[in-house]
Design an enzyme around this catalytic site. Structure first.
Site, mmCIF file in Angstrom:
data_model
loop_
_atom_site.group_PDB
_atom_site.id
_atom_site.type_symbol
_atom_site.label_atom_id
_atom_site.label_comp_id
_atom_site.label_asym_id
_atom_site.label_seq_id
_atom_site.Cartn_x
_atom_site.Cartn_y
_atom_site.Cartn_z
ATOM 1 N N MET A 196 -1.713 -23.109 -70.607
ATOM 2 C CA MET A 196 -2.973 -22.905 -71.296
ATOM 3 C C MET A 196 -2.726 -22.840 -72.789
ATOM 4 O O MET A 196 -1.701 -22.346 -73.238
ATOM 5 C CB MET A 196 -3.629 -21.615 -70.834
ATOM 6 C CG MET A 196 -3.990 -21.593 -69.374
ATOM 7 S SD MET A 196 -5.245 -22.803 -68.980
ATOM 8 C CE MET A 196 -5.365 -22.527 -67.228
ATOM 9 N N CYS A 197 -3.684 -23.331 -73.548
ATOM 10 C CA CYS A 197 -3.456 -23.488 -74.966
ATOM 11 C C CYS A 197 -4.787 -23.464 -75.699
ATOM 12 O O CYS A 197 -5.831 -23.183 -75.129
ATOM 13 C CB CYS A 197 -2.743 -24.814 -75.245
ATOM 14 S SG CYS A 197 -1.234 -25.048 -74.258
ATOM 15 N N GLY A 198 -4.720 -23.781 -76.995
ATOM 16 C CA GLY A 198 -5.909 -23.979 -77.796
ATOM 17 C C GLY A 198 -5.746 -25.239 -78.612
ATOM 18 O O GLY A 198 -4.627 -25.672 -78.897
ATOM 19 N N CYS A 257 -2.138 -25.364 -80.402
ATOM 20 C CA CYS A 257 -1.290 -24.167 -80.327
ATOM 21 C C CYS A 257 -0.967 -23.930 -78.856
ATOM 22 O O CYS A 257 -1.841 -24.009 -77.992
ATOM 23 C CB CYS A 257 -1.961 -22.956 -80.966
ATOM 24 S SG CYS A 257 -3.591 -22.533 -80.369
ATOM 25 N N ASN A 259 -5.591 -28.607 -73.039
ATOM 26 C CA ASN A 259 -5.600 -27.193 -72.684
ATOM 27 C C ASN A 259 -5.857 -27.108 -71.191
ATOM 28 O O ASN A 259 -6.834 -27.668 -70.701
ATOM 29 C CB ASN A 259 -6.712 -26.461 -73.451
ATOM 30 C CG ASN A 259 -6.952 -25.055 -72.935
ATOM 31 O OD1 ASN A 259 -6.042 -24.395 -72.443
ATOM 32 N ND2 ASN A 259 -8.190 -24.587 -73.035
#
Length: 696
Positions: free
Chosen positions: A1-3, A62, A89
């Site tokens: 999971m990310c942004g 990110c 993401n």
């Protein structure tokens, strides 16, 4: 999971972004870095960006390292020919099989072990929208195809809206990001969308609380080309059987079908290069997940994250513990379940002081208001796994939606006979079904009143259940109450949010229960439960939550089951004296005669305790009655000053004053307390994001 964050200006050969000095690659890269810093909580492990040669497409990412935690998994990602670029993401499941297929059948050469790279491979092989047929999981992504003749930007979101994706324009740029706060360094000046707030559109269509900021709807994808601009397409939608069609399967076949698909969905979600835990409540959903995980580890030697297969007893379960006297605490049941499974349970105490402490930060991360403090409790719970070295948790979200677990589904189930099972008791006994339907409607209205719901609880329209927590008109300033917005029918806003083909199916083909489930899943599930009770509060603490009940293979199977196996008739002679918790307090024989999630109970019975098998659904809610002068009362007094509320521009401060007088103490009114929660979230967002005052 990310942004992620993306900035798109043009898809042709311009060498500028805004026509000023900020358009240089260096300036753009600097703004991307600042944008990513705003959502660093989504991916604190690494950040990076990529900008095409003419500065017209910029992608920033990110990273929260879950699969392939080496540097090769860093994003933005690039295809094996270097002509397709993406920021992703989420998690793509069934990764190993799909990877082998891309390599052996299509010759794609992967550069990492990251599941996210599948988005690039599948797009290069199948194009859009065909790649979505192969994507199983929760995801949001932005992809830039710079190949000659097919130059375009693609953005996509998963089928249920587990992962967020919002977009807007600023300084002639299209901005796309995981959260709206990421737009601030890119030139976005936030303003309230008072219309979307007042008519509840932020919950039902593609609007948000902020003017000009839209969300890509679940099951949709966006295509951006020079020739056609922005186009929005639907690639998936829920489907249900014709209400007149008889189901020829046996009940045993259906039970086994659910069990097999749920076990498979959980098994796929155990793959990670980091430790995996479980969010465990006192309900059947998360307990079934915990039971199946321990079964897979012990019986099938399935690896749980990066743990050895014999480490089932090391599985960490995380629970919320409310004050026992509140009536909302389920931690003792969760503890008994963990003991039965032989696993550890770690509890986060959530009391009045912690709720007051976390309220403003929760609102900032959620980016919308909420009727209950359960999201603040979820925010607190999500700080717990990281403290114990866990990045990934499995949760029970989605079970109530697909198996009809909420108390407002029975009246819709009883509204028509289930001809899918024409020999079932209520299909045969029409008179009794109709009598039960009237009684269930009355009992549901009593439940709504008891827990302080708003809206027209005297109506039998299911839209009123969807609007039960929407702020009433008197909260808003006179220019909102008495202006054009006063003429808006929120039920029409809901109706218009559904595609025309779906509206026709609701009208002529689907059973009323299935229509209600579709509405709930598209509205409250996607825009509230998976947001402030899901991704936003989890990712605020860099926690990846996986939702096996929202596996679309499982969901499609369950959607195709007849209504009577989701809600089963189990008659009771009179109102039960059993403790059904605060929500079911006003239920009578009609609601108590229907066993919610019946087929799920049968499917997971080998994995749960008898206590859970027989227990009614207890929604995850927080207490609404708190003392005068306590931490919450003092926190709201500091937050909701006259100046702060009037700075919003769309709220009547006299209503807030009245809510203070009635929302606390032994005789506290739940509706008044919820007004303070709504307005408190708006003020928090106004101050943290710098939202301009709304003007008439």
């Amino acid at each position: 999971m990310c942004g992620f964050t993306a900035c798109i200006t043009a898809l042709h050969g311009q060498n500028h972004v805004n026509g000023d000095s900020k358009s240089t690659a260096e300036g753009l890269r600097s703004r991307l870095a600042a944008s990513l810093e705003k959502i660093n909580h989504r991916g604190p492990d690494a950040s990076n960006s990529w900008i095409n040669p003419d500065n017209t497409v910029a992608l920033g990412h990110c990273r929260l390292s879950i699969n392939d935690i080496t540097p090769s998994g860093r994003q933005p990602l690039h295809s094996d020919d270097g002509e397709i670029h993406a920021i992703v993401n989420g998690e793509i499941y069934d990764f190993d099989r799909l990877r082998r297929e891309c390599e052996t059948q299509h010759g794609y050469k992967f550069s990492s072990e990251s599941d996210s790279e599948l988005v690039l491979a599948l797009y290069k092989i199948h194009g859009a929208p065909a790649l979505f047929e192969h994507l199983r999981g929760e995801f949001a992504f932005v992809l830039y195809d710079e190949r000659e003749g097919s130059k375009r930007v693609i953005a996509g979101r998963d089928r249920f809206g587990i992962k967020p994706l919002v977009y807007t324009t600023a300084n002639d740029c299209l901005l796309i990001a995981s959260e709206a706060k990421a737009f601030l360094p890119m030139g976005w000046k936030p303003e309230w969308d008072v219309g979307a707030i007042a008519d509840a559109g932020w919950m039902f269509d593609d609007r948000t609380l902020f003017k000009g900021v839209k969300k890509l709807l679940p099951g949709y994808w966006m295509e951006i080309t020079e020739e056609h601009g922005i186009q929005i397409h639907r690639y998936w939608d829920a489907e249900y059987p014709d209400k007149t069609q008889k189901d020829d399967r046996t009940i045993d076949e259906m039970v086994i079908g659910v069990r097999q698909r749920l076990v498979e969905a959980i098994r796929l979600r155990l793959r990670a290069d980091v430790p995996v835990g479980i969010y465990l409540s006192g309900g059947i959903d998360s307990s079934a997940v915990a039971g199946i995980i321990t079964h897979l580890a012990r019986e099938d030697q399935v690896r749980i994250g990066n743990e050895d297969s014999n480490a089932a007893t090391k599985v960490a379960c995380f629970s919320v513990r409310f004050p026992e006297e509140s009536g909302y605490d389920e931690s003792s049941i969760a503890e008994r379940t963990a003991s039965w499974l032989g696993v550890d349970v770690i509890k986060r105490d959530v009391n009045e002081a912690s709720l007051a402490h976390d309220f403003v930060n929760t609102a900032y991360h959620c980016e919308h208001h909420h009727f209950d403090l359960n999201c603040v409790a979820k925010f607190a719970l999500s700080s717990l796994p990281r403290e114990h070295g866990v990045k990934v948790v499995l949760t029970g979200e989605g079970a109530d939606e697909h198996f009809a677990g909420y108390p407002y589904f029975p009246p819709e189930f009883l509204r028509a006979a289930d001809l899918g099972l024409p020999d079932s008791y209520l299909a045969v006994n029409e008179k009794e079904r109709k009598e039960m339907q009237c009684a269930a409607d009355a009992e549901m209205k009593a439940i709504w009143r008891n827990i302080g719901a708003n809206g027209d609880t005297d109506s039998n329209d299911f839209s009123n259940s969807l609007l039960a927590w929407h702020p009433q008109k008197d909260v808003f300033a006179s220019w909102v109450r008495d202006g054009d917005l006063a003429k808006v029918d929120c039920r029409k806003v809901i109706h218009d949010s559904y595609p025309s083909d779906v509206q026709q199916k609701m009208k002529s083909r689907w059973h009323p229960l299935h229509t209600a489930q579709y509405k709930w899943n598209k509205n409250a599930l996607a825009n509230v439960l998976l947001s402030c009770l899901g991704d936003r509060t989890e990712m605020a603490h860099s926690i990846e939550a996986r939702t096996p009940f929202l596996d679309h293979h499982l969901a499609e199977y369950v959607n195709n089951l007849p209504p009577s196996v989701k809600l089963s008739y189990t008659p009771v002679s009179e109102k039960s004296n059993a403790d059904h918790g605060p929500v079911w307090k006003e239920s009578g024989t009609a609601l108590q005669s229907l066993t919610a999630k019946w087929i799920l109970r049968e499917a997971v019975r080998p994995f749960i305790t008898d206590e859970l098998y027989r227990r009614k659904k207890h929604p995850f809610l927080a207490p609404t009655k708190w003392p005068i002068g306590g931490p919450l009362h003092r926190m709201f007094e500091r937050l909701l000053t006259r100046d702060a509320v009037e700075q919003l521009g769309f709220v009547d401060y006299s209503v807030v004053e009245k809510a203070f007088k009635q929302g606390f103490g032994d005789a506290a009114d739940s509706r008044s307390f919820r007004i303070l929660a709504y307005v408190g979230a708006w003020v928090s967002l106004s101050q943290k994001l710098g939202v301009a005052r709304a003007e008439a």
